[in-house]
Design a protein around this motif. Structure first.
Motif, PDB file in Angstrom:
ATOM      1  N   GLY A   1       0.822  -1.218   0.000  1.00 22.82           N
ATOM      2  CA  GLY A   1       0.000   0.000   0.000  1.00 22.82           C
ATOM      3  C   GLY A   1       0.851   1.260   0.000  1.00 22.82           C
ATOM      4  O   GLY A   1       0.586   2.217  -0.737  1.00 22.82           O
ATOM      5  N   SER A   2       1.905   1.264   0.818  1.00 25.92           N
ATOM      6  CA  SER A   2       2.769   2.447   0.865  1.00 25.92           C
ATOM      7  C   SER A   2       3.540   2.603  -0.444  1.00 25.92           C
ATOM      8  O   SER A   2       3.764   3.720  -0.913  1.00 25.92           O
ATOM      9  N   TYR A   3       3.948   1.502  -1.061  1.00 20.57           N
ATOM     10  CA  TYR A   3       4.633   1.576  -2.359  1.00 20.57           C
ATOM     11  C   TYR A   3       3.708   2.156  -3.426  1.00 20.57           C
ATOM     12  O   TYR A   3       4.099   3.026  -4.202  1.00 20.57           O
ATOM     13  N   LEU A   4       2.463   1.686  -3.462  1.00 24.00           N
ATOM     14  CA  LEU A   4       1.513   2.192  -4.456  1.00 24.00           C
ATOM     15  C   LEU A   4       1.240   3.677  -4.241  1.00 24.00           C
ATOM     16  O   LEU A   4       1.152   4.450  -5.177  1.00 24.00           O
ATOM     17  N   PHE A   5       1.110   4.093  -2.980  1.00 26.00           N
ATOM     18  CA  PHE A   5       0.881   5.508  -2.673  1.00 26.00           C
ATOM     19  C   PHE A   5       2.073   6.347  -3.129  1.00 26.00           C
ATOM     20  O   PHE A   5       1.918   7.389  -3.753  1.00 26.00           O
ATOM     21  N   TYR A   6       3.280   5.883  -2.825  1.00 27.50           N
ATOM     22  CA  TYR A   6       4.505   6.577  -3.209  1.00 27.50           C
ATOM     23  C   TYR A   6       4.624   6.665  -4.735  1.00 27.50           C
ATOM     24  O   TYR A   6       4.920   7.716  -5.285  1.00 27.50           O
ATOM     25  N   ASN A   7       4.365   5.593  -5.426  1.00 32.06           N
ATOM     26  CA  ASN A   7       4.445   5.543  -6.883  1.00 32.06           C
ATOM     27  C   ASN A   7       3.415   6.478  -7.517  1.00 32.06           C
ATOM     28  O   ASN A   7       3.703   7.202  -8.467  1.00 32.06           O
ATOM     29  N   PHE A   8       2.204   6.523  -6.996  1.00 31.11           N
ATOM     30  CA  PHE A   8       1.151   7.404  -7.505  1.00 31.11           C
ATOM     31  C   PHE A   8       1.557   8.857  -7.331  1.00 31.11           C
ATOM     32  O   PHE A   8       1.382   9.681  -8.222  1.00 31.11           O
ATOM     33  N   LYS A   9       2.135   9.196  -6.191  1.00 26.30           N
ATOM     34  CA  LYS A   9       2.537  10.564  -5.911  1.00 26.30           C
ATOM     35  C   LYS A   9       3.634  11.023  -6.878  1.00 26.30           C
ATOM     36  O   LYS A   9       3.607  12.127  -7.384  1.00 26.30           O
ATOM     37  N   ILE A  10       4.592  10.173  -7.179  1.00 18.14           N
ATOM     38  CA  ILE A  10       5.667  10.522  -8.113  1.00 18.14           C
ATOM     39  C   ILE A  10       5.113  10.733  -9.519  1.00 18.14           C
ATOM     40  O   ILE A  10       5.439  11.709 -10.185  1.00 18.14           O
ATOM     41  N   ASN A  11       4.252   9.844  -9.987  1.00 14.39           N
ATOM     42  CA  ASN A  11       3.697   9.974 -11.333  1.00 14.39           C
ATOM     43  C   ASN A  11       2.849  11.221 -11.467  1.00 14.39           C
ATOM     44  O   ASN A  11       2.841  11.865 -12.505  1.00 14.39           O
ATOM     45  N   LYS A  12       2.122  11.595 -10.423  1.00  9.68           N
ATOM     46  CA  LYS A  12       1.295  12.795 -10.473  1.00  9.68           C
ATOM     47  C   LYS A  12       2.175  14.037 -10.607  1.00  9.68           C
ATOM     48  O   LYS A  12       1.894  14.923 -11.383  1.00  9.68           O
ATOM     49  N   THR A  13       3.276  14.071  -9.871  1.00  8.41           N
ATOM     50  CA  THR A  13       4.196  15.205  -9.952  1.00  8.41           C
ATOM     51  C   THR A  13       4.801  15.316 -11.340  1.00  8.41           C
ATOM     52  O   THR A  13       4.924  16.405 -11.883  1.00  8.41           O
ATOM     53  N   LYS A  14       5.170  14.220 -11.949  1.00  9.40           N
ATOM     54  CA  LYS A  14       5.753  14.248 -13.290  1.00  9.40           C
ATOM     55  C   LYS A  14       4.775  14.826 -14.298  1.00  9.40           C
ATOM     56  O   LYS A  14       5.154  15.603 -15.148  1.00  9.40           O
ATOM     57  N   LYS A  15       3.526  14.463 -14.200  1.00 11.77           N
ATOM     58  CA  LYS A  15       2.538  14.971 -15.154  1.00 11.77           C
ATOM     59  C   LYS A  15       2.420  16.485 -15.053  1.00 11.77           C
ATOM     60  O   LYS A  15       2.318  17.166 -16.046  1.00 11.77           O
ATOM     61  N   GLU A  16       2.424  17.031 -13.842  1.00  7.10           N
ATOM     62  CA  GLU A  16       2.304  18.471 -13.682  1.00  7.10           C
ATOM     63  C   GLU A  16       3.559  19.183 -14.162  1.00  7.10           C
ATOM     64  O   GLU A  16       3.501  20.249 -14.726  1.00  7.10           O
ATOM     65  N   TYR A  17       4.717  18.570 -13.952  1.00  8.54           N
ATOM     66  CA  TYR A  17       5.974  19.194 -14.338  1.00  8.54           C
ATOM     67  C   TYR A  17       6.102  19.298 -15.851  1.00  8.54           C
ATOM     68  O   TYR A  17       6.614  20.267 -16.375  1.00  8.54           O
ATOM     69  N   TYR A  18       5.639  18.322 -16.564  1.00  4.28           N
ATOM     70  CA  TYR A  18       5.790  18.298 -18.011  1.00  4.28           C
ATOM     71  C   TYR A  18       4.557  18.825 -18.749  1.00  4.28           C
ATOM     72  O   TYR A  18       4.378  18.537 -19.908  1.00  4.28           O
ATOM     73  N   LYS A  19       3.749  19.609 -18.091  1.00  2.00           N
ATOM     74  CA  LYS A  19       2.553  20.152 -18.734  1.00  2.00           C
ATOM     75  C   LYS A  19       2.965  21.057 -19.899  1.00  2.00           C
ATOM     76  O   LYS A  19       3.844  21.901 -19.772  1.00  2.00           O
ATOM     77  N   LYS A  20       2.341  20.859 -21.037  1.00  2.00           N
ATOM     78  CA  LYS A  20       2.655  21.636 -22.240  1.00  2.00           C
ATOM     79  C   LYS A  20       1.967  22.997 -22.173  1.00  2.00           C
ATOM     80  O   LYS A  20       0.839  23.115 -21.708  1.00  2.00           O
ATOM     81  N   LEU A  21       2.653  24.006 -22.660  1.00  4.88           N
ATOM     82  CA  LEU A  21       2.069  25.338 -22.758  1.00  4.88           C
ATOM     83  C   LEU A  21       1.120  25.380 -23.939  1.00  4.88           C
ATOM     84  O   LEU A  21       1.380  24.787 -24.984  1.00  4.88           O
ATOM     85  N   SER A  22       0.039  26.116 -23.774  1.00  2.00           N
ATOM     86  CA  SER A  22      -0.935  26.281 -24.836  1.00  2.00           C
ATOM     87  C   SER A  22      -1.389  27.735 -24.872  1.00  2.00           C
ATOM     88  O   SER A  22      -1.550  28.354 -23.810  1.00  2.00           O
ATOM     89  N   PRO A  23      -1.618  28.290 -26.050  1.00  2.00           N
ATOM     90  CA  PRO A  23      -2.094  29.679 -26.136  1.00  2.00           C
ATOM     91  C   PRO A  23      -3.416  29.902 -25.399  1.00  2.00           C
ATOM     92  O   PRO A  23      -3.652  30.997 -24.892  1.00  2.00           O
ATOM     93  N   LYS A  24      -4.258  28.878 -25.334  1.00  2.00           N
ATOM     94  CA  LYS A  24      -5.555  29.068 -24.667  1.00  2.00           C
ATOM     95  C   LYS A  24      -5.408  29.279 -23.163  1.00  2.00           C
ATOM     96  O   LYS A  24      -6.320  29.766 -22.520  1.00  2.00           O
ATOM     97  N   ASP A  25      -4.229  28.939 -22.598  1.00  2.00           N
ATOM     98  CA  ASP A  25      -3.984  29.147 -21.175  1.00  2.00           C
ATOM     99  C   ASP A  25      -3.472  30.551 -20.874  1.00  2.00           C
ATOM    100  O   ASP A  25      -3.280  30.902 -19.716  1.00  2.00           O
ATOM    101  N   LEU A  26      -3.221  31.334 -21.908  1.00  2.00           N
ATOM    102  CA  LEU A  26      -2.640  32.666 -21.755  1.00  2.00           C
ATOM    103  C   LEU A  26      -3.542  33.720 -22.374  1.00  2.00           C
ATOM    104  O   LEU A  26      -4.428  33.409 -23.156  1.00  2.00           O
ATOM    105  N   ASP A  27      -3.294  34.977 -22.026  1.00  2.00           N
ATOM    106  CA  ASP A  27      -3.906  36.095 -22.731  1.00  2.00           C
ATOM    107  C   ASP A  27      -2.745  36.856 -23.398  1.00  2.00           C
ATOM    108  O   ASP A  27      -1.576  36.514 -23.180  1.00  2.00           O
TER     109      ASP A  27
END
Length: 156
Positions: free
Chosen positions: A17-43
């Protein structure tokens, strides 16, 4: 014997359970870090500020973005800001679509982007910067936009 089996079972469940929690937390952080920029997110203002801020901080002086500009991206309340920077020859990063296979070594100018955005607003067309765009400030375009702005002010 039962206590030993139950103890082992509880330890295995806790460890997995702790391994799965740790693994989920790492993958979630990676997704946010590599978020692509898009013009619709900016003005327009945040777009230009981002391109000025990252100038000479990236190896290729270009910012990659994914997606198209939304319809009517430039709003009427953006016009004053864009008019104020339209003559600027300040260097900034260029625009590069993520699908571009060409890397330009040119620099863009803040006024060049302002001109493109204002022309889009004036003609009520969708912005299309293609795969690469490193616009420069153009005196002829500046004069046309200033005439349009004067006429718009006179009508109001």
């Amino acid at each position: 014997m039962r206590k030993i089996i139950l103890s082992l079972l509880v330890v295995i469940i806790l460890l997995s359970g702790s391994y799965l929690f740790y693994n989920f937390k790492i993958n979630k952080t990676k997704k946010e870090y590599y978020k692509k920029l898009s013009p619709k997110d900016l003005d327009p203002k945040s777009f230009i500020e981002l391109f000025k801020e990252r100038y000479n901080k990236t190896p290729i002086n270009s910012i990659s973005m994914v997606g198209d500009f939304p319809e009517n991206w430039v709003k009427s309340n953006d016009v004053e800001y864009l008019m104020s920077i339209m003559n600027s020859r300040e260097k900034c990063c260029g625009y590069m679509n993520v699908f571009s296979s060409f890397i330009s070594n040119e620099n863009a100018e803040v006024g060049g982007f302002a001109i493109i955005f204002l022309n889009s607003y004036i003609s009520n067309t969708k912005i299309n910067l293609g795969l690469n765009c490193n616009p420069k400030t153009d005196e002829e375009s500046v004069k046309k936009i200033e005439n349009w702005y004067r006429n718009m002010k006179d009508k109001n």
